[in-house]
Design an enzyme around this catalytic site. Structure first.
Site, PDB file in Angstrom:
ATOM      1  N   ASP A 177       0.824  -1.204   0.000  1.00 45.01           N
ATOM      2  CA  ASP A 177       0.000   0.000   0.000  1.00 45.01           C
ATOM      3  C   ASP A 177       0.860   1.257   0.000  1.00 45.01           C
ATOM      4  O   ASP A 177       2.045   1.215  -0.364  1.00 45.01           O
ATOM      5  CB  ASP A 177      -0.962  -0.019   1.190  1.00 45.01           C
ATOM      6  CG  ASP A 177      -2.297   0.631   0.856  1.00 45.01           C
ATOM      7  OD1 ASP A 177      -2.369   1.870   0.837  1.00 45.01           O
ATOM      8  OD2 ASP A 177      -3.265  -0.107   0.612  1.00 45.01           O
ATOM      9  N   HIS A 217      -3.524   5.778   3.785  1.00 46.62           N
ATOM     10  CA  HIS A 217      -4.397   4.815   3.124  1.00 46.62           C
ATOM     11  C   HIS A 217      -4.147   3.389   3.606  1.00 46.62           C
ATOM     12  O   HIS A 217      -5.079   2.630   3.899  1.00 46.62           O
ATOM     13  CB  HIS A 217      -4.190   4.910   1.610  1.00 46.62           C
ATOM     14  CG  HIS A 217      -5.097   4.045   0.798  1.00 46.62           C
ATOM     15  ND1 HIS A 217      -4.734   2.803   0.331  1.00 46.62           N
ATOM     16  CD2 HIS A 217      -6.358   4.259   0.351  1.00 46.62           C
ATOM     17  CE1 HIS A 217      -5.720   2.288  -0.361  1.00 46.62           C
ATOM     18  NE2 HIS A 217      -6.722   3.146  -0.374  1.00 46.62           N
ATOM     19  N   SER A 395     -10.975  -0.245  -2.074  1.00 46.77           N
ATOM     20  CA  SER A 395      -9.805  -0.301  -1.189  1.00 46.77           C
ATOM     21  C   SER A 395     -10.105  -1.049   0.094  1.00 46.77           C
ATOM     22  O   SER A 395      -9.198  -1.597   0.731  1.00 46.77           O
ATOM     23  CB  SER A 395      -9.344   1.116  -0.830  1.00 46.77           C
ATOM     24  OG  SER A 395      -8.633   1.701  -1.882  1.00 46.77           O
TER      25      SER A 395
END
Length: 532
Positions: A177, A217, A395
């Site tokens: 990520d 994220h 996601s």
């Protein structure tokens, strides 16, 4: 002013993109036998054991790159080595077109592939139409919501696995990520830290051992699997172990991030990871000449997808987000979601309706994509500060699914990655009628467990007991009737349940001893229940 602006923009673009990105592929690995003589020098015992368990033989892709080749490329005029891949026997390099082409004179160079397809002699001209802003770190919208994560687990009937104590223990998930700030401090990750479940990581973008950095994220993504805050957030695999790899440079869009991803996948293999999950997708880049087209989404063209397929060949299960471009002109899945072996995960809301933003299939070669769906609308996650929030996008449907994969594989440790993948897809609610929006649909991890285990082991169970707020019943029939009585025989609760949602709330009961009766077809059970 308009003409001046255009001139300056063209001038800026010319300077900005003067350097080209390319992959230089080597002809072989002359010292590969040294690796075969002692593979444990580069592969952990756990990695070797994974291969043994699945009858996967070592091959030349496992051998390291030839270091003398790397050194000669690094010494070449104007060339910067950005990344490397032993699996693909290639380096990702950057330099002028002239300097890159000069590498063809090296005897050990097999071929050079430019990221700009127009520079490859046999390649057709790529479209230069800029696709609407596509972040490899798939865009998310975060809103404060102090809620429960029950729905995103129960939608997959994942509580059935959890109630059998299949919570990911013994499985290793590599998360690729954009960054993981707060994982080393925030409360929802304390359980992972206290139990030494964060095994390590690396920042491939900055070549740094500090992986608790970068964009948040990855923190949100990890929380959907490994987060734990009682009555607020329970990840789908709270007892799995994790490696955290940063492969995404949030400041730019460049094909080198595909190469970072493959590097990280190779490292995940080397340390013995069972699962790779990635909420990253690649389609458009800052330099439009580098951007992919839909025709590239065929499972064999893009560098990252090649890496994902090799990872699967090593016995690893690979999951990838479908993407959030469902509302865009180009609404198809990106890479590595186009991989034939990759479990591509789309997004639905809490009512199992596809999110309009979830990218669609099929792959360009007309394979069903996405493969499966999970909740990605208002998914419950943790922020870097530990605040329990909701976030939207594939996601989050992807790691929610990845955590359940870890739990299922824990339940069936002798299964191969292909067998686990098949079990998941065949349990999905649209398996017999897949389409380009939902793929094979929403898996039912509970039904998979029943099919594989219940018929041979037992026909009824109750957990947890003692219970704090909920109890669940595992049984073979479709429906059942449950009643709870006080020790004096007073009926306090009566409810019809299904094996799709076999949960009964006992929150209204005070602490103490109770009795239950259970009826399902010819099956009748009674027993004691302790409410904590």
């Amino acid at each position: 002013m308009k003409y001046n602006f255009t001139f300056l923009l063209v001038l800026f673009s010319t300077v900005l993109f003067a350097q080209e990105d390319a992959w230089v592929y080597f002809t072989g690995k002359p010292n590969a036998q040294d690796f075969f003589n002692n593979p444990s020098q580069t592969l952990s015992q756990r990695s070797l054991d994974r291969r043994t368990a699945q009858n996967i033989a070592l091959n030349v892709t496992d051998a390291p790159l030839e270091t003398t080749y790397i050194d000669q490329v690094k010494a070449s005029t104007g060339i910067t080595v950005m990344a490397q891949s032993k699996w693909l026997n290639a380096l990702h390099i950057r330099g002028s077109q002239t300097d890159i082409n000069a590498l063809k004179l090296l005897s050990f160079v097999d071929k050079i592939v430019f990221a700009n397809k127009t520079l490859n002699g046999t390649s057709k001209k790529a479209s230069v139409n800029k696709i609407s802003e596509v972040k490899k770190k798939l865009e998310t919208a975060v809103d404060y919501a102090y809620g429960t994560s029950a729905n995103q687990i129960q939608m997959l009937n994942g509580q059935t696995l959890h109630q059998q104590n299949f919570t990911g223990s013994g499985k290793i998930i590599a998360v690729l990520d954009a960054g993981f700030p707060g994982v080393n401090t925030a409360e929802p990750f304390q359980r992972l830290r206290d139990n030494n479940r964060i095994l390590g990581g690396y920042d491939f973008v900055n070549r740094s051992t500090d992986f608790y950095a970068g964009d948040s994220h990855g923190t949100l993504v990890l929380s959907a699997m490994g987060g734990y805050k009682e009555n607020s957030l329970v990840g789908t695999a709270p007892d799995a172990s994790y490696y955290l790899f940063i492969t995404e440079n949030d400041a730019s869009e460049n094909p080198v991030e595909e190469s970072y991803w493959v590097e990280a996948a190779e490292q995940a293999d080397a340390v013995g990871a069972d699962i790779i999950t990635s909420s990253l997708g690649y389609f458009a880049f800052d330099n439009p000449n580098y951007s992919h087209t839909y025709s590239d989404m065929n499972g064999t063209t893009n560098f990252i997808t090649k890496g994902a397929e090799i990872a699967f060949s090593k016995g690893i299960i690979v999951l990838a987000s479908a993407g959030n471009e469902g509302n865009q002109a180009e609404n198809h899945i990106g890479s590595p979601a186009d991989g034939a072996s990759v479990i591509t995960v789309g997004s639905v809301n809490a009512s199992k309706v596809k999110a309009s933003s979830s990218s669609i299939g099929p792959s360009f070669d007309n394979r069903t994509k996405p493969d499966v769906m999970a909740q990605g609308v208002a998914a419950v996650v943790s922020t870097t500060s530990g605040t329990i929030s909701t976030a939207n996008g594939t996601s989050f449907s992807c790691p929610i699914m990845a955590g359940m994969v870890a739990c299922l594989w824990q339940a069936f440790p002798s299964k191969t990655n292909q067998e686990i993948r098949n079990m998941i897809i065949q349990s999905a609610d649209r398996y017999t009628t897949p389409d380009n929006n939902y793929g094979f649909g929403i898996p039912n991890f509970g039904s998979t467990l029943r099919t594989e285990t219940f018929q041979n082991s037992f026909d009824f169970s109750v957990y947890p007991n003692p219970a704090k707020s909920n109890i669940s019943f595992l049984f073979e029939n479709e429906t059942a009737s449950v009643s709870i009585y006080s020790i004096l025989g007073q009926k306090l609760i009566e409810k019809e349940i299904t094996n799709q949602n076999p949960v009964l709330s006992v929150e209204s009961l005070t602490s103490g001893l109770y009795f239950y009766t259970f009826k399902s077809g010819d099956l009748q059970k009674t027993g004691k229940l302790i409410k904590q």
